[in-house]
Design an enzyme around this catalytic site. Sequence first.
Site, PDB file in Angstrom:
ATOM      1  N   GLY A   1      48.572  39.672  66.378  1.00 50.70           N
ATOM      2  CA  GLY A   1      47.935  39.609  65.063  1.00 50.70           C
ATOM      3  C   GLY A   1      48.880  39.531  63.878  1.00 50.70           C
TER       4      GLY A   1
ATOM      5  N   GLY B   1      47.977  34.346  64.151  1.00 52.47           N
ATOM      6  CA  GLY B   1      47.300  35.604  64.422  1.00 52.47           C
ATOM      7  C   GLY B   1      46.843  36.335  63.177  1.00 52.47           C
TER       8      GLY B   1
ATOM      9  N   LYS C   1      56.244  43.174  59.447  1.00 50.43           N
ATOM     10  CA  LYS C   1      55.129  43.241  60.397  1.00 50.43           C
ATOM     11  C   LYS C   1      54.391  44.570  60.282  1.00 50.43           C
ATOM     12  CE  LYS C   1      56.643  39.870  63.812  1.00 50.43           C
ATOM     13  NZ  LYS C   1      56.893  39.594  65.237  1.00 50.43           N
TER      14      LYS C   1
ATOM     15  N   LYS D   1      50.389  26.122  80.005  1.00 53.53           N
ATOM     16  CA  LYS D   1      49.050  26.398  79.471  1.00 53.53           C
ATOM     17  C   LYS D   1      47.984  26.154  80.534  1.00 53.53           C
ATOM     18  CE  LYS D   1      50.128  25.675  74.599  1.00 53.53           C
ATOM     19  NZ  LYS D   1      49.854  24.913  73.370  1.00 53.53           N
TER      20      LYS D   1
ATOM     21  N   ARG E   1      45.120  28.652  82.124  1.00 51.63           N
ATOM     22  CA  ARG E   1      43.707  28.296  82.334  1.00 51.63           C
ATOM     23  C   ARG E   1      43.285  28.542  83.779  1.00 51.63           C
ATOM     24  NH1 ARG E   1      41.952  22.798  79.092  1.00 51.63           N
ATOM     25  NH2 ARG E   1      42.556  23.469  76.982  1.00 51.63           N
TER      26      ARG E   1
END
Length: 313
Positions: A12, A17, A45, A139, A143
């Site tokens: 985040g 994010g 951060k 990636k 998946r």
Amino acid sequence: MSGKSRVLVVGGTGYLGKRIVAASLAQGHQTYVIQRPEIGLDIEKLQLLLSFKRQGAVLLPASFSDFQSLVDAVKRVDVVISAISGVHFRSHSLLVQLKLIEAIKVAGNIKRFFPSEYGIDPARMGNALEPGRETFDQKMAVRKAIEEAKIPFTYVSANCFAGYFAGNLSQMQTLIPPTHQVTLYGDGNVKVIYVDEDDVASYIVKAVDDPRTLNKTLYIRPPHNILTQTELIGKWEKLFGKQLQKNTISAEDFLATMKDLDSAQQAGLGHFYHIFFEGCLTNFEIGEGGEEASQLYPEVNYTRMDDYLKIFL
């Protein structure tokens, strides 16, 4: 907030994010953000996390080196959105996402998972150039793990982030618009899709509780932002009030520039090649397994590139 899913954002404080956290809060979700102990002395951060907390987000201490803490965090929510940084999505990022998938599987309560993708649809890049192909292969490995674990998902293909591809008129080695000359890739007439990152976040969060996006790929293709590089440059020239000198580079010469670069740079240029020479973002129709975001959510007043470029004047 009644009836809305509880959303956990992993990553985040990152580039996308932090926008997803803001969108989740703005759209009324109870929003949770992982707070990693590794944040250490990263004051920026830390302050960002605290600003989320002041806006109503819940910070959940968890670490990828403490698997049970991840499981405990996941059990607090309904939806997990991963925004783990994936600049070329190297093996560390892959391992982190696989660990997150395992935590979701063990927790057993998640009704939707958004893995960290957000660029070119990897399912369409099986013939990508090496070493950039590694990005898409990893990636696809994520998946595969999601689907084997039978975790409900939404994949997001957000195409070209405006911050990296539009403000610089798709030039490399700069993030601001050229004022004298510009390089065209080929004839500059391949269609590309440019999307403001805040809009990407808005569309992602819109999809959280939407059954139409369950177990599908959400393609973000705002129609006014499907532009050739020449059209994008023309918008800047009109705003700037000056014609730029156009230099062109052929596909062959572009690929030749890769040979003396390191692996990460070669991967980035390979992606550029597929986008600007092959048109990999727009050379297909969205099929049965996909939905288009701006059609599903016309209420999102997305940023057109004319307006996006005005900030640089």
